[in-house]
Design a protein around this motif. Structure first.
Motif, PDB file in Angstrom:
ATOM      1  N   ARG A  96       0.877  -1.354   0.019  1.00 52.02           N
ATOM      2  CA  ARG A  96       0.031  -0.024   0.128  1.00 52.02           C
ATOM      3  C   ARG A  96       0.876   1.330   0.037  1.00 52.02           C
ATOM      4  NH1 ARG A  96      -5.097   0.191  -0.827  1.00 52.02           N
ATOM      5  NH2 ARG A  96      -5.676   1.835   0.537  1.00 52.02           N
ATOM      6  N   GLY A  97       2.077   0.870   0.592  1.00 48.56           N
ATOM      7  CA  GLY A  97       3.076   2.084   0.577  1.00 48.56           C
ATOM      8  C   GLY A  97       4.155   2.270  -0.437  1.00 48.56           C
TER       9      GLY A  97
ATOM     10  N   LEU B 124       8.424  -7.390 -17.691  1.00 44.96           N
ATOM     11  CA  LEU B 124       7.674  -6.132 -17.896  1.00 44.96           C
ATOM     12  C   LEU B 124       6.833  -5.978 -16.667  1.00 44.96           C
ATOM     13  CD1 LEU B 124       7.407  -3.708 -19.926  1.00 44.96           C
ATOM     14  CD2 LEU B 124       5.635  -4.944 -20.803  1.00 44.96           C
ATOM     15  N   LEU B 125       7.175  -4.800 -16.006  1.00 48.32           N
ATOM     16  CA  LEU B 125       5.942  -4.558 -14.745  1.00 48.32           C
ATOM     17  C   LEU B 125       4.884  -3.727 -15.433  1.00 48.32           C
ATOM     18  CD1 LEU B 125       8.630  -3.178 -12.310  1.00 48.32           C
ATOM     19  CD2 LEU B 125       7.902  -5.451 -12.493  1.00 48.32           C
ATOM     20  N   PRO B 126       3.629  -3.869 -14.629  1.00 51.93           N
ATOM     21  CA  PRO B 126       2.410  -3.313 -15.108  1.00 51.93           C
ATOM     22  C   PRO B 126       2.564  -1.632 -15.329  1.00 51.93           C
ATOM     23  CG  PRO B 126       2.189  -4.889 -13.178  1.00 51.93           C
ATOM     24  CD  PRO B 126       3.711  -4.544 -13.425  1.00 51.93           C
ATOM     25  N   PRO B 127       1.934  -0.981 -16.186  1.00 54.78           N
ATOM     26  CA  PRO B 127       1.869   0.347 -16.004  1.00 54.78           C
ATOM     27  C   PRO B 127       1.583   1.025 -14.759  1.00 54.78           C
ATOM     28  CG  PRO B 127       0.932  -0.484 -18.125  1.00 54.78           C
ATOM     29  CD  PRO B 127       1.002  -1.711 -17.078  1.00 54.78           C
ATOM     30  N   MET B 128       2.198   1.957 -14.297  1.00 53.39           N
ATOM     31  CA  MET B 128       1.705   2.704 -12.915  1.00 53.39           C
ATOM     32  C   MET B 128       0.434   2.814 -12.732  1.00 53.39           C
ATOM     33  SD  MET B 128       5.097   5.265 -12.488  1.00 53.39           S
ATOM     34  CE  MET B 128       4.911   6.142 -14.309  1.00 53.39           C
TER      35      MET B 128
ATOM     36  N   LEU C 239      -1.207  -0.571 -12.194  1.00 54.35           N
ATOM     37  CA  LEU C 239      -0.884  -1.226 -10.756  1.00 54.35           C
ATOM     38  C   LEU C 239      -1.593  -0.334  -9.742  1.00 54.35           C
ATOM     39  CD1 LEU C 239       0.857  -3.341  -9.086  1.00 54.35           C
ATOM     40  CD2 LEU C 239       2.489  -1.680  -9.301  1.00 54.35           C
ATOM     41  N   ALA C 240      -1.578   0.957  -9.902  1.00 55.83           N
ATOM     42  CA  ALA C 240      -2.177   1.610  -8.743  1.00 55.83           C
ATOM     43  C   ALA C 240      -3.852   1.368  -8.488  1.00 55.83           C
ATOM     44  CB  ALA C 240      -2.241   3.291  -9.065  1.00 55.83           C
ATOM     45  N   GLY C 241      -4.331   0.920  -9.743  1.00 57.07           N
ATOM     46  CA  GLY C 241      -6.061   0.698  -9.670  1.00 57.07           C
ATOM     47  C   GLY C 241      -5.820  -0.679  -8.891  1.00 57.07           C
ATOM     48  N   GLU C 242      -5.101  -1.562  -9.294  1.00 61.43           N
ATOM     49  CA  GLU C 242      -5.143  -3.111  -8.657  1.00 61.43           C
ATOM     50  C   GLU C 242      -4.896  -2.795  -7.256  1.00 61.43           C
ATOM     51  OE1 GLU C 242      -2.505  -5.533 -10.630  1.00 61.43           O
ATOM     52  OE2 GLU C 242      -3.424  -5.329 -12.659  1.00 61.43           O
ATOM     53  N   LEU C 243      -3.981  -1.884  -6.803  1.00 60.93           N
ATOM     54  CA  LEU C 243      -3.680  -1.976  -5.101  1.00 60.93           C
ATOM     55  C   LEU C 243      -4.531  -0.892  -4.582  1.00 60.93           C
ATOM     56  CD1 LEU C 243       0.342  -1.865  -5.569  1.00 60.93           C
ATOM     57  CD2 LEU C 243      -1.195  -3.791  -5.257  1.00 60.93           C
TER      58      LEU C 243
ATOM     59  N   THR D 174       2.030   6.864  -5.650  1.00 65.54           N
ATOM     60  CA  THR D 174       2.780   6.046  -4.691  1.00 65.54           C
ATOM     61  C   THR D 174       3.557   5.087  -5.558  1.00 65.54           C
ATOM     62  OG1 THR D 174       0.984   6.465  -3.084  1.00 65.54           O
ATOM     63  CG2 THR D 174       2.267   4.321  -3.010  1.00 65.54           C
ATOM     64  N   VAL D 175       2.870   4.741  -6.833  1.00 67.26           N
ATOM     65  CA  VAL D 175       3.434   3.476  -7.493  1.00 67.26           C
ATOM     66  C   VAL D 175       4.754   4.214  -8.202  1.00 67.26           C
ATOM     67  CG1 VAL D 175       3.152   2.063  -9.360  1.00 67.26           C
ATOM     68  CG2 VAL D 175       1.182   2.124  -7.797  1.00 67.26           C
ATOM     69  N   ALA D 176       4.452   5.531  -8.718  1.00 60.97           N
ATOM     70  CA  ALA D 176       5.568   6.304  -9.467  1.00 60.97           C
ATOM     71  C   ALA D 176       6.873   6.215  -8.622  1.00 60.97           C
ATOM     72  CB  ALA D 176       5.047   7.678  -9.813  1.00 60.97           C
ATOM     73  N   ALA D 177       6.566   6.447  -7.236  1.00 62.66           N
ATOM     74  CA  ALA D 177       7.567   6.734  -6.232  1.00 62.66           C
ATOM     75  C   ALA D 177       8.129   5.310  -6.034  1.00 62.66           C
ATOM     76  CB  ALA D 177       7.212   7.294  -4.928  1.00 62.66           C
ATOM     77  N   ALA D 178       7.474   4.325  -5.986  1.00 63.91           N
ATOM     78  CA  ALA D 178       8.058   2.958  -5.902  1.00 63.91           C
ATOM     79  C   ALA D 178       8.899   2.681  -7.045  1.00 63.91           C
ATOM     80  CB  ALA D 178       7.002   1.985  -5.666  1.00 63.91           C
ATOM     81  N   TYR D 179       8.434   2.886  -8.251  1.00 64.85           N
ATOM     82  CA  TYR D 179       9.341   2.500  -9.320  1.00 64.85           C
ATOM     83  C   TYR D 179      10.569   3.210  -9.417  1.00 64.85           C
ATOM     84  CZ  TYR D 179       5.712  -0.150 -11.625  1.00 64.85           C
ATOM     85  OH  TYR D 179       4.883  -1.214 -11.996  1.00 64.85           O
ATOM     86  N   ARG D 180      10.483   4.441  -8.940  1.00 63.17           N
ATOM     87  CA  ARG D 180      11.755   5.522  -8.882  1.00 63.17           C
ATOM     88  C   ARG D 180      12.809   4.986  -8.136  1.00 63.17           C
ATOM     89  NH1 ARG D 180       9.327   9.810  -8.239  1.00 63.17           N
ATOM     90  NH2 ARG D 180       9.296   9.906  -5.786  1.00 63.17           N
ATOM     91  N   THR D 181      12.266   4.491  -7.010  1.00 70.23           N
ATOM     92  CA  THR D 181      13.102   3.876  -5.880  1.00 70.23           C
ATOM     93  C   THR D 181      13.873   2.782  -6.622  1.00 70.23           C
ATOM     94  OG1 THR D 181      11.838   4.674  -4.090  1.00 70.23           O
ATOM     95  CG2 THR D 181      13.322   2.610  -3.679  1.00 70.23           C
ATOM     96  N   LEU D 182      13.127   1.761  -7.217  1.00 65.72           N
ATOM     97  CA  LEU D 182      13.513   0.493  -7.852  1.00 65.72           C
ATOM     98  C   LEU D 182      14.535   0.995  -8.784  1.00 65.72           C
ATOM     99  CD1 LEU D 182      10.194  -1.487  -8.044  1.00 65.72           C
ATOM    100  CD2 LEU D 182      12.405  -1.993  -6.683  1.00 65.72           C
ATOM    101  N   ARG D 183      14.363   1.940  -9.748  1.00 64.61           N
ATOM    102  CA  ARG D 183      15.245   2.517 -10.461  1.00 64.61           C
ATOM    103  C   ARG D 183      16.609   2.860 -10.147  1.00 64.61           C
ATOM    104  NH1 ARG D 183      10.860   4.806 -12.900  1.00 64.61           N
ATOM    105  NH2 ARG D 183      11.603   7.152 -12.263  1.00 64.61           N
ATOM    106  N   GLU D 184      16.538   3.592  -8.955  1.00 61.22           N
ATOM    107  CA  GLU D 184      17.789   4.139  -8.340  1.00 61.22           C
ATOM    108  C   GLU D 184      18.451   3.094  -7.608  1.00 61.22           C
ATOM    109  OE1 GLU D 184      16.006   6.896  -5.554  1.00 61.22           O
ATOM    110  OE2 GLU D 184      15.902   8.562  -6.893  1.00 61.22           O
ATOM    111  N   ARG D 185      17.838   1.867  -7.322  1.00 65.99           N
ATOM    112  CA  ARG D 185      18.476   0.875  -6.744  1.00 65.99           C
ATOM    113  C   ARG D 185      19.033   0.099  -7.708  1.00 65.99           C
ATOM    114  NH1 ARG D 185      14.188  -0.849  -2.147  1.00 65.99           N
ATOM    115  NH2 ARG D 185      14.814   0.977  -0.671  1.00 65.99           N
ATOM    116  N   GLY D 186      18.794   0.168  -8.906  1.00 59.15           N
ATOM    117  CA  GLY D 186      19.144  -0.678 -10.168  1.00 59.15           C
ATOM    118  C   GLY D 186      18.588  -1.909 -10.140  1.00 59.15           C
ATOM    119  N   VAL D 187      17.318  -1.855  -9.737  1.00 53.10           N
ATOM    120  CA  VAL D 187      16.783  -3.207  -9.970  1.00 53.10           C
ATOM    121  C   VAL D 187      16.123  -3.216 -11.180  1.00 53.10           C
ATOM    122  CG1 VAL D 187      14.651  -4.569  -9.078  1.00 53.10           C
ATOM    123  CG2 VAL D 187      16.393  -3.427  -7.366  1.00 53.10           C
TER     124      VAL D 187
END
Length: 446
Positions: A10-11, A33-37, A40-44, A50-63
């Motif tokens: 949720r966060g 391929l990950l779901p469009p933001m 995914l936001a609709g599913e969750l 919130t999803v955009a921030a999570a994806y940004r975190t994952l990019r910064e971690r190189g995942v």
């Protein structure tokens, strides 16, 4: 590749952790391929931000990596899986040509230099607030740079070449920026870039260094930085020639905003007929790095670098907020080694060159194409790395699989010649030729 894996949370932190768990377990393999933001936001049932921030975190971690409208996908090799994990455990009785270490017999003894450094330290210990670079080290390093026509600039000291590369990249780039990196190239750089949240743009290499056409494509694709190995390129042994340097300088002059990093780790172990052809000074921001590892010992964790004033100021400023400085004891020891000519550079280069050239020539005589213009390594293109590595291991030789060093480049194996005796070359060449022919009809490896 769309993979059915249920992302939860949720966060921001929970969503990012769910994706990382899927990657770690293999449920989200590389390329997934990950779901469009918004989807995914609709599913969750959460805000798209919130999803955009999570994806940004994952990019910064190189995942994960994001490619515009093509969406976000799991990186081909997440930065949490270092390439060194692919290295084999060498069985007892097998000759190890895989590790990439220098010949210990060619490294200088450190006891005298360390003792002299301790005496200097006792007379004037380094305290908080002191200049992070020992004046004698800066003077000797700058004189070496000047002798090789490296443009003027201040000097900084870091804990090895990779530490310097990281600090220079962080000084100018932000997560999501693209970096042009040699392919095949040093696994450390290929791991570091995504670990910093940056994108790798592979650049093809030949014996004269990065190909100008490949660099041009990377710059056209938006590369914000270019990392070049000046000499003794790992794994191919490439060395930037005068002609290639001219091409690259002309190309970079049309992209003055690109950050240029030159890694001259081969300084001290390359033949005198392979002079440095520096590229620095063409773009606004640049750095040239020289490590003590290959000529003086990997445990002497020290590299010197120079570059434009802005870059060096940022590197040294950020360093002050972390380790502060590299030990003055190590710096004084390096000064002693340099000032006393503890390493006969010509003799070391000759020793490595004889082994490398003998192997390349022996392979050529057996119809096997190989590369090894400078440094410690010979690169052999192959059709199937697994077959060749396995066959050579059975024959008593451990070599490094090319997957450690490449992104898009064709398969190959790396052989480090530092532990090789010239008398062993014919037998090794026979074994390599037999292993290569196993996977290629007619015995060709081109």
């Amino acid at each position: 590749m769309l993979v059915e894996y249920r992302i939860t949370g949720r966060g921001t932190a929970d969503i990012a952790a769910s994706v990382e768990a899927g990657v770690a377990s293999g449920a989200l393999p590389p390329g997934s391929l990950l779901p469009p933001m918004r989807e995914l936001a609709g599913e969750l049932g959460v805000n798209p931000n919130t999803v955009a921030a999570a994806y940004r975190t994952l990019r910064e971690r190189g995942v994960i990596e994001t490619d515009g409208r093509r969406g976000s996908r799991v990186r081909p090799r997440p930065s949490s899986t270092p390439r060194d994990a692919l290295r084999m455990v060498v069985p007892a009785g097998v000759r190890d040509l895989a590790e990439g270490n220098p010949d210990v017999s060619l490294l200088p003894a450190l006891d005298g230099a360390l003792a002299a450094a301790a005496r200097r330290y006792a007379q004037a210990p380094a305290l908080y607030g002191a200049d992070p670079v020992a004046p004698d080290l800066a003077r000797l390093a700058r004189a070496d740079f000047d002798a090789d026509a490296v443009p003027p600039g201040p000097v900084a000291v870091t804990s090895g070449a990779l530490d310097a590369i990281e600090r220079v990249l962080v000084a100018h780039l932000r997560p999501g920026d693209a970096v042009a990196v040699e392919d095949p190239g040093w696994g450390g750089s290929l791991d570091l870039v995504p670990a910093l949240g940056l994108r790798v743009l592979p650049v093809a290499v030949d014996d004269d260094g990065p190909r100008a056409d490949a660099v041009a494509r990377a710059l056209a694709a938006g590369a914000r930085a270019l990392v070049v190995t000046s000499r003794a390129q790992n794994p191919t042994g490439a060395a930037v020639s005068a002609a290639r340097a001219g091409e690259l300088r002309e190309l970079l002059a049309r992209h003055p905003g690109v950050l240029l990093i030159e890694d001259d780790h081969g300084h001290g172990i390359v033949d005198v007929d392979l002079p440095l052809h520096p590229l620095g000074g063409v773009t606004r921001h640049w750095a040239l790095i020289r490590s003590t590892a290959k000529a003086y010992g990997p445990d002497l964790r020290l590299a010197v670098l120079t570059g434009d004033a802005v870059t060096l100021d940022r590197v040294r400023g950020r360093q002050r907020l972390g380790p502060g400085w590299v030990s003055r004891l190590l710096q004084h020891a390096v000064v002693e080694l340099w000032a006393s000519d503890a390493v006969d550079r010509a003799a070391v280069a000759r020793a490595y060159g004889q082994r490398r050239d003998a192997l390349v020539e022996a392979l050529r005589e057996r119809g096997v194409r190989a590369h090894g213009r400078s440094g410690l390594n010979v690169w052999v293109p192959v059709a199937d790395e697994t077959v060749v590595v396995t066959r050579l291991l059975a024959a008593g030789w451990a070599v490094a699989a090319g997957a450690i060093f490449r992104v898009e480049a064709g398969p190959g194996v790396r052989l480090t010649v530092s532990q090789l005796e010239v008398s062993e070359v014919p037998g090794l060449a026979d074994a390599v030729a037999a292993a290569v022919r196993t996977g290629v009809a007619g015995g060709r490896n081109d």
